[in-house]
Enzyme design. Structure first.
Site: not given
Ligand code: NDP
Ligand SMILES: O=C(O)C1=N[C@H](C(=O)O)C[C@H](O)C1
Length: 266
Positions: A158, A162
């Site tokens: 990743h 992350k």
């Molecule tokens: N299930 C799936 O298919 C996937 C899951 N994921 C997961 O999704 C999550 C987010 O990934 P990603 O978008 O890359 O991460 P990012 O850090 O880019 O985005 C997360 C966002 O959530 C915000 N945030 C933090 N705390 C809070 C809160 N208490 N309430 C609301 N918003 C909040 C962050 O703000 P700030 O930056 O200011 O902290 C940021 O804008 C991760 O856990 C990742 O592993 C990712 C891709 C696919």
């Molecule tokens: O943080 C990410 O980017 C992703 N997180 C998810 C995970 O922890 O499995 C899903 C995907 O791999 C992308």
């Protein structure tokens, strides 16, 4: 004209949140009604569409969910998911929960939401990854009990930003393998005088490099041959499209726990 499904996005300014906003804005079945971020976000008040690169949508980033949307998609951090899950339980709002890195206790708390509202909690929303999970389940079943042993190792890659390791998806792959093959020891990396590898182990290896949006390889190592199942994301839209499909599916369900298999018909 049929009513559009009213969607709120939690973590709307994040990498995934922005793709959800962009793709939902172009989807005739969906209407974005709220874009949520934590109260301390420097992006409070910014327009969610501008942040997502699709022009002004008239939807400001906010910390408070005022109305009751038809469904919420969450890509945030564990604290953000826990807070929105509480709101969903109180107001009986369907929740697509995609955030990873939860402790067992946090996971149980989120899962309890399904007693009050429809819920999907899945570490990966991509079609290819969920199909990969089915294939890995099949491979594990077929290889279980093979005389000279099968060593299962899970490698994930990743981006450098992350915050959790190993990925939620890698852990889920490990769970699927262990359910079929019975490994009890989950080992994270190896170092030093490890001794011989016991069959009771699944090894996890988390690489963090550049802007990689996510790759998972499940290695079944045997005497004489190796089987590997690899799934590679090319863009975050592979996850975002799955999350939007999950939102459309969940919006019309009653309270309960649903899976990406239900959504994708796998
Ligand atoms: N299930 C799936 O298919 C996937 C899951 N994921 C997961 O999704 C999550 C987010 O990934 P990603 O978008 O890359 O991460 P990012 O850090 O880019 O985005 C997360 C966002 O959530 C915000 N945030 C933090 N705390 C809070 C809160 N208490 N309430 C609301 N918003 C909040 C962050 O703000 P700030 O930056 O200011 O902290 C940021 O804008 C991760 O856990 C990742 O592993 C990712 C891709 C696919
Ligand atoms: O943080 C990410 O980017 C992703 N997180 C998810 C995970 O922890 O499995 C899903 C995907 O791999 C992308």
């Amino acid at each position: 004209m049929t009513q559009r499904i009213q969607l709120a996005v939690n973590g709307a300014a994040g990498r995934m949140g922005r793709r959800i906003v962009a793709l939902a804005a172009a989807d005739d079945e969906l209407q974005i009604v709220a874009a949520l971020e934590h109260a301390d976000s420097t992006l409070q008040g910014a327009d969610a569409g501008e942040l997502a690169g699709v022009g002004n949508l008239g939807i400001p980033i906010t910390a408070e969910l005022v109305d009751r949307p038809d469904v919420i998609i969450d890509f945030s951090l564990p604290a953000g998911l826990l807070a929105i899950a509480r709101t969903c339980a109180e107001r009986r709002i369907p929740l697509v929960a995609a955030t990873t890195g939860l402790s067992q206790e946090e996971r149980d708390t989120v899962l309890a939401t399904s007693q009050e509202a429809p819920l999907i909690l899945a570490p990966n929303m991509s079609m290819a990854v969920n199909l990969g999970m089915k294939l890995v389940g099949e491979a594990s079943k077929a290889l279980n009990g093979r005389g000279d042993g099968v060593d299962v190792e899970i490698i994930e890659r990743h981006h450098r930003f992350k915050e959790d390791a190993p990925s939620g998806t890698a852990l889920k792959f490990g769970e699927i393998v262990a359910e079929e093959m019975g490994q009890t020891d989950h080992v994270h990396g190896r170092h030093g005088a490890t001794g011989k590898r016991p069959q009771s182990e699944i090894g996890y290896h988390a690489l963090r490099t550049g802007d990689n949006v996510g790759e998972h390889t499940i290695v079944f190592g045997m005497m004489g041959e190796t089987l590997e199942v690899t799934v590679r994301g090319h863009t975050r839209d592979s996850y975002a499209y799955g999350a939007l499909a999950a939102a459309k599916f969940l919006a019309s369900q009653s309270a309960g726990l649903y899976t990406m298999e239900d959504v994708l018909g796998l």
